[in-house]
Scaffold this active site. Structure first.
Site, PDB file in Angstrom:
ATOM      1  N   GLU A 243       1.139 -11.047  -5.386  1.00 24.74           N
ATOM      2  CA  GLU A 243      -0.093 -10.239  -5.359  1.00 24.74           C
ATOM      3  C   GLU A 243      -0.562 -10.082  -6.824  1.00 24.74           C
ATOM      4  O   GLU A 243       0.273  -9.883  -7.717  1.00 24.74           O
ATOM      5  CB  GLU A 243       0.310  -8.878  -4.758  1.00 24.74           C
ATOM      6  CG  GLU A 243      -0.768  -7.861  -4.566  1.00 24.74           C
ATOM      7  CD  GLU A 243      -0.171  -6.556  -3.969  1.00 24.74           C
ATOM      8  OE1 GLU A 243       1.069  -6.373  -3.978  1.00 24.74           O
ATOM      9  OE2 GLU A 243      -0.963  -5.726  -3.503  1.00 24.74           O
TER      10      GLU A 243
ATOM     11  N   LYS B  72      -6.472  -7.577   1.863  1.00 23.65           N
ATOM     12  CA  LYS B  72      -5.366  -6.701   2.281  1.00 23.65           C
ATOM     13  C   LYS B  72      -5.863  -5.546   3.151  1.00 23.65           C
ATOM     14  O   LYS B  72      -6.756  -4.800   2.755  1.00 23.65           O
ATOM     15  CB  LYS B  72      -4.662  -6.166   1.031  1.00 23.65           C
ATOM     16  CG  LYS B  72      -3.399  -5.353   1.295  1.00 23.65           C
ATOM     17  CD  LYS B  72      -2.756  -4.948  -0.042  1.00 23.65           C
ATOM     18  CE  LYS B  72      -1.434  -4.244   0.103  1.00 23.65           C
ATOM     19  NZ  LYS B  72      -0.825  -3.954  -1.216  1.00 23.65           N
TER      20      LYS B  72
ATOM     21  N   CYS C 281       1.794  -7.815   0.618  1.00 21.23           N
ATOM     22  CA  CYS C 281       2.735  -6.744   0.286  1.00 21.23           C
ATOM     23  C   CYS C 281       2.890  -5.683   1.371  1.00 21.23           C
ATOM     24  O   CYS C 281       3.437  -5.949   2.421  1.00 21.23           O
ATOM     25  CB  CYS C 281       2.358  -6.146  -1.072  1.00 21.23           C
ATOM     26  SG  CYS C 281       3.772  -5.334  -1.854  1.00 21.23           S
TER      27      CYS C 281
ATOM     28  N   VAL D 280       7.534  -2.373  -4.642  1.00 21.08           N
ATOM     29  CA  VAL D 280       8.238  -1.362  -5.432  1.00 21.08           C
ATOM     30  C   VAL D 280       9.259  -0.594  -4.585  1.00 21.08           C
ATOM     31  O   VAL D 280      10.251  -0.111  -5.103  1.00 21.08           O
ATOM     32  CB  VAL D 280       7.267  -0.368  -6.120  1.00 21.08           C
ATOM     33  CG1 VAL D 280       6.491  -1.053  -7.237  1.00 21.08           C
ATOM     34  CG2 VAL D 280       6.298   0.255  -5.125  1.00 21.08           C
TER      35      VAL D 280
HETATM   36  C1  ACM Z   1       2.303  -2.907  -2.577  1.00 16.33           C
HETATM   37  O1  ACM Z   1       1.704  -3.020  -1.492  1.00 16.33           O
HETATM   38  N1  ACM Z   1       1.890  -3.578  -3.638  1.00 16.33           N
HETATM   39  C2  ACM Z   1       3.490  -2.065  -2.704  1.00 16.33           C
END
Ligand code: ACM
Length: 269
Positions: free
Chosen positions: A38, A109, A142, A169
């Site tokens: 990402e 996203k 992510c 994270v």
């Molecule tokens: C994330 O979605 N970058 C933790």
């Protein structure tokens, strides 16, 4: 077919340097599909909308798209990579798919994580799948993994491989992906980053590395360490992603009972 991902530590705001690092990593790589993290060319922790405006790009004509299309053409490969997208006055946390013939599409996203909500709009593309000569590729980004509906929709839309650009994270994703793959019978490639960004006082982000490639049986085919730059590659046999049977009487797609899943379609907050 061979698929892989490049886990590294992008430097915030240093687009040229980050693109060069990807080009070097790819120099002698032998693969058909590459997944990058990402925001791989910009870094992750934006401090303001002005910064997002400065570093984001049109996916049709930006520097990052041109770079990725160039790499795809030169190497004859497909690439999925994350970037901040600008479209008019809106910004999206997006990922694009490029192939030997150029840009194939964009995914925005859906589930924004933490301070992404301050700067980006939730994605409006849905969970798309692209039919390519190397297989059917779906994309999620992510935190989307936290919502099982994301990978389910990709699988139901025909994905054989889920490309998953990430900047993880929280610690849970590497442990969860085998189950996501098993319950959907798809391959997944989680391309995470390493390193730390500490650009917002009191909120340092440490990225957990541990990129991984998982099979439709839930086997981890390749995985990277938590803190090392790694080019991860595995051999995929997509036939196993097309077979949804568990035994002569169970097929995990045909056995679904959507009429019992009404709760999933209700949006309650
Ligand atoms: C994330 O979605 N970058 C933790």
């Amino acid at each position: 077919m061979k698929a892989g991902c490049y886990q590294f530590d992008p430097a915030f705001g240093e687009k040229e340097e980050n693109l060069n690092r990807v080009a070097s990593a790819l120099k002698n790589a032998d693969l058909n599909l590459l997944v990058l993290p990402e925001f791989f060319a910009t870094g992750y922790q934006f401090r303001s909308k002005d910064e997002v405006a400065e570093l984001s790009e049109s996916v049709k004509s930006g520097q990052t798209t041109e770079f990725l299309c160039g790499m795809s053409r030169e190497k004859g490969i497909y690439i999925v990579a994350g970037l901040p997208e600008r479209d008019g006055d809106k910004f999206y946390n997006s990922a694009i798919l490029t192939g030997p013939d150029g840009l194939m599409g964009v995914y925005r996203k859906t589930h924004l994580y933490f301070e992404e909500k301050l700067y980006f709009s939730p994605g409006d593309t849905g969970f798309k799948v692209w039919d390519t000569e190397i297989g059917r590729i779906g994309i999620m980004i992510c935190f989307d993994w936290f919502f099982p509906e994301a990978m389910r929709c990709l699988a139901l839309n025909g994905a054989e491989i889920v490309a998953h650009p990430s900047n993880l994270v929280l610690p849970h994703c590497p442990g969860a992906m085998p189950l996501r793959c098993l319950e959907n019978r798809v391959y997944a490639i989680t391309a995470n980053r390493i390193g730390t960004e500490d650009r917002t006082e009191g909120k340092p982000l440490k990225f957990i590395g541990q990129s991984l490639i998982v099979s439709p049986r839930g086997e981890v085919l390749a995985n990277a360490p938590a803190e090392e730059e790694t080019l991860l590659i595995a051999e995929l046999d997509l036939k196993s992603a097309r077979d949804k049977t568990l035994n002569p009487l169970n097929d995990i797609f045909k056995d679904r009972m959507p009429e019992a899943y009404e709760a999933i379609l209700k949006k309650e907050r």
